[in-house]
Write an enzyme that holds these catalytic residues in place. Sequence first.
Site, PDB file in Angstrom:
ATOM      1  N   CYS B  73       0.709  -1.177   0.128  1.00  0.00           N
ATOM      2  CA  CYS B  73       0.000  -0.057   0.001  1.00  0.00           C
ATOM      3  C   CYS B  73       0.733   1.352   0.041  1.00  0.00           C
ATOM      4  CB  CYS B  73      -0.867  -0.104   1.320  1.00  0.00           C
ATOM      5  SG  CYS B  73      -2.262  -1.122   1.003  1.00  0.00           S
ATOM      6  N   CYS B 192     -13.740   0.623   7.861  1.00  0.00           N
ATOM      7  CA  CYS B 192     -12.780   0.109   6.689  1.00  0.00           C
ATOM      8  C   CYS B 192     -13.108   1.265   5.580  1.00  0.00           C
ATOM      9  CB  CYS B 192     -13.512  -1.344   6.344  1.00  0.00           C
ATOM     10  SG  CYS B 192     -13.434  -2.371   7.436  1.00  0.00           S
ATOM     11  N   HIS B 316      -9.266   3.890  -1.218  1.00  0.00           N
ATOM     12  CA  HIS B 316      -7.914   3.587  -1.508  1.00  0.00           C
ATOM     13  C   HIS B 316      -7.524   2.763  -2.540  1.00  0.00           C
ATOM     14  CE1 HIS B 316      -4.192   2.060  -0.101  1.00  0.00           C
ATOM     15  NE2 HIS B 316      -4.816   1.280   0.970  1.00  0.00           N
TER      16      HIS B 316
END
Lengths: 132, 371
Positions: B73, B192, B316
């Site tokens: 990430c 989340c 994301h």
Amino acid sequence: MTSPLVWRISRESARLIGYKCTSCGWVSFPERKRTCKRCGAAPAEFEELQMKPFGKIISFVIQHRLPEGFQTPLPLAVVEFDEGARVYGEIIDCRPEEVQVGLEVEADLRVMYEENGLDIYSYKFKPRRGSA
Amino acid sequence: MIDFGEHFSMSLEDMIEEAYLNAIASVDKGLDPKEIEAAWYGTVYPAMGNSGLVLSHATGLFGIPITRVENACATGSDTFRNACFSVAAGLYNVVLVVGAEKMHDEPGGLLQRADLKRLWMGRGVTMPAFFGLRATAYMHKYGITREQVALVSVKNHHNGSLYPHAHLRFECSVEDVVNAPYVSYPLGLYDCCPVTDGAAALILARADIATRYTDNPVYVLGSGLATDSFVRGGDLTNFRASQNAAKQAYETAGVKPEDIDVAEIHDCFSITELISYEDLGFAEPGQGVKLLDEGHVHLGGEKPINPSGGLLAKGHPLGATGAAQIAELYEQLRGEAGPVQVKNPEIALQHNVGIGRFATGSVGCVHILGR
């Protein structure tokens, strides 16, 4: 036929054999290594270590969303064996509410999945009861 | 960058093309694409093959060096970091950085990485589980409740509701967060980040020629990158990869945590932001919640964190995330962040912490930018 991924670690994984770094005490399990992942010694000297099937829960989650083949809710933990090796493991033979940080657990050989008609065994963890 | 969201109608290359065109159009004094001497391209899932060729096809830039970078990430930020090295080394005057991720083309998604047919490593350990294990350990050690962790989601969804590029533009309450269905207890749905497509592009020029392109440049002051693994020990209430990356970045920049005016940090899950306050030196261990209680990290606070809504609201798209954070901080430092502009920031921090090696370890990356 077993996949190479499983075959490479089959002896250590099935017999709970770890490797202890003689300079810092870090234990590698189930992979045999030549460099230490804690102190960085290279080459490191490792002693073969017969681990006992006992450890405790360092942390856990209750899994509610998993790929096909898993049953949910599934308690999943970071378990530290008494000898220091750290692994991920499923917690079995108890209700999810019983799972907590610090709980003592015992490794239990179970069928993990089937591949090409062959049962693949490894360890899950159950609360350590009675004789402990 | 482009608006983050569910871009079923756009391919990976379509998104990169748009981000690239937006970046070129944003150069104050103009940039001829022929001035771009090299490019770095960050993506995690090779949706269209794993080479730099995707970037060429998306931009029309052929015949120059294009390198693909992947580092969990932290992919977008490590892509930027590698491009910085080439400019700092004096190899190139102007280079392009693009981070992009197509998350919606594969129905199975990231969940499949927690495959049943695996022993020990990664078996059943989804991304929410990896961070959920941190949450349980952190909450247990410091006596923190789910309601307290939820304050991160509430803050970031508020910011995201104001931010034009965000994927999720709604507000939520502590009750919404703690009553949402569990994904990986103790993390629920609003703890989340969503599944998001996105791309972001950055133009990097040698500091001594930056004024050819703008009178208002933003400088890269520091950078750091580190890895760690849970098998090495420690109590799972922090990310040593972030701590080491931050230490390197602060040292190269010659600044301290208290000098940071605004930050875009990695909140893939609510708990990640809370822990990162401590890893980045903004709070003492176990004290991160105080920053939320006191409004210190809110939009009007002393050190606003994730004014964009963070990963929780903005989304994301793995490879795009770090590059987008840097684009957002560029706008913040230039006073161009519109509804989420913080007051007169001079020094900004960008941070990612990703997981790798079948969820056994982490990769931390930190950049410090300044006017």
